[in-house]
Design a protein around this motif. Structure first.
Motif, PDB file in Angstrom:
ATOM      1  N   ALA A   2      -3.154   2.677  -2.754  1.00 39.24           N
ATOM      2  CA  ALA A   2      -4.565   2.140  -2.766  1.00 39.24           C
ATOM      3  C   ALA A   2      -4.958   2.285  -3.972  1.00 39.24           C
ATOM      4  CB  ALA A   2      -5.497   2.651  -1.611  1.00 39.24           C
ATOM      5  N   LEU A   4       0.946  -1.118   0.138  1.00 40.69           N
ATOM      6  CA  LEU A   4      -0.072   0.040  -0.149  1.00 40.69           C
ATOM      7  C   LEU A   4       0.889   1.234  -0.010  1.00 40.69           C
ATOM      8  CD1 LEU A   4      -2.849  -1.078   2.565  1.00 40.69           C
ATOM      9  CD2 LEU A   4      -3.246  -0.191   0.026  1.00 40.69           C
ATOM     10  N   ALA A  41      -6.819  -2.059   1.237  1.00 41.02           N
ATOM     11  CA  ALA A  41      -6.693  -3.256   0.500  1.00 41.02           C
ATOM     12  C   ALA A  41      -8.342  -3.779   0.099  1.00 41.02           C
ATOM     13  CB  ALA A  41      -6.044  -3.998   1.510  1.00 41.02           C
TER      14      ALA A  41
END
Ligand code: 0CN
Ligand code: SF4
Length: 318
Positions: free
Chosen positions: A37, A32, A60
């Motif tokens: 993202a 990440l 996620a």
């Protein structure tokens, strides 16, 4: 002065996160950080709803299969439990950037199975049908090459191709005692069968069960902090019951504790599965402290200093 009843709390050590879980969660966090993202994760990265929700909040996206992932340059991370060989192959075919967070101790079992197969041995896997680790291990070899056994009865009914050419491997998170009985049954039927030099059951599973065995006989109740779909956590509850603890429960977090059950106890053991974060142990301790005057002791039965570096794809990026 407090009018709360006294409660002696014995905290098992080691408990909670193992090295494979730390690595898998760190892999998602690092992906990440590097890629932004969203990143995709195939299956719950580890079997803990709190962990999964936390990572979901950071961006996620959890899927069960790769066909749920759109065409993307974002990474797809495979969970700590491992995947069948077909999954990385599918990722290559689709040009997906895959990061494999399979625990190195699960990968070790995969390589064992592969080696036996290449040396012409039929492989018996001791494990639980449908668990993702078992699906992943079976998927290391061509269909039908691995026979899964779940009970001693399954072993009695085994019809191998060649009794002289057999090997076994096991799931990493099984009950030590059940597995010993299963392996004994295998060796009674097939004395020439080959097995791992040491157990395939991992150090974390072994140490957490050992700690519970020490504490369970001397407490009124024992709580295992962990998710209900976590194999190693479920085994800890079983071990507690078999070691003589009359009240053993598996709970994700404080809101899941059935307080009526614990009202009359004077001693409590607490442990946590390999995928359960310590913050949930603390939350549960705080909830007990609201109802009891706690006297907390840690009972340590092993030292753990295992560390696994991040998956290769993330080390290169760093
Ligand atoms: O709870 P987990 O995610 O997985 P199982 O105990 O269900 O296998 O713990 C991490 C273990 C692994 C691999
Ligand atoms: Fe690896 Fe064992 Fe942890 Fe599973 S429980 S991730 S096999 S160290």
């Amino acid at each position: 002065m407090t009018d709360k009843p006294k409660l002696r709390v014995l905290l098992c050590a080691p408990r909670g996160f193992c090295a494979g879980v730390v690595r898998a969660i760190d892999a998602v966090e690092e992906a990440l950080r590097i890629h932004g993202a969203p990143v995709y994760v195939r299956h719950e990265i580890v079997h803990n709803k709190y962990v999964v929700e936390g990572l979901r909040a950071k961006g996620a996206i959890f899927v069960e299969e790769l066909d749920e992932v759109p065409d993307t340059s974002k990474p797809v991370i495979f969970s700590a439990h491992g995947v069948p060989k077909a999954i990385p192959e599918e990722a290559v075919a689709r040009n997906i950037f895959a990061i494999d967070a399979t625990c190195p101790l699960v990968t070790k079992v995969h390589r064992e199975a592969e080696l036996h197969f290449r040396q012409g041995r039929q492989v018996i896997l001791v494990g639980h049908a449908g668990h993702p680790e078992v699906v992943g291990t079976i998927g290391q070899l061509p269909p039908g090459s691995i026979i899964l056994v779940q009970t001693v009865e399954d072993i009695e009914n085994l019809q191998p191709k060649d009794e002289e050419n057999l090997a076994y491997v096991t799931q990493t998170t099984l009950s030590i005692d059940d597995t010993r009985s299963m392996v004994d049954a295998l060796l009674r039927r097939f004395p020439r069968m080959i097995g791992p030099h040491r157990e395939d059951i991992c150090y974390a599973t072994t140490n957490r069960q050992e700690a519970v065995k020490h504490i369970a006989p001397v407490v009124d109740a024992l709580l295992v902090v962990g998710s209900s779909n976590s194999s190693n956590s479920q085994r800890l509850k079983e071990v507690a019951e078999r070691s003589g603890c009359k009240l053993a429960r598996l709970v994700l977090r404080a809101e899941d504790v059935d307080w009526d059950l614990f009202s009359g106890i004077t001693s409590l053991g607490i442990t946590a599965g390999a995928s359960a974060p310590e913050i949930l142990v603390e939350e549960i301790m705080d909830a007990f402290a609201e109802r009891f005057e706690l006297h907390v002791e840690t009972v340590s039965t092993a030292d753990e200093a295992v560390f696994f570096p991040l998956p290769r794809e993330l080390r290169q990026a760093v």
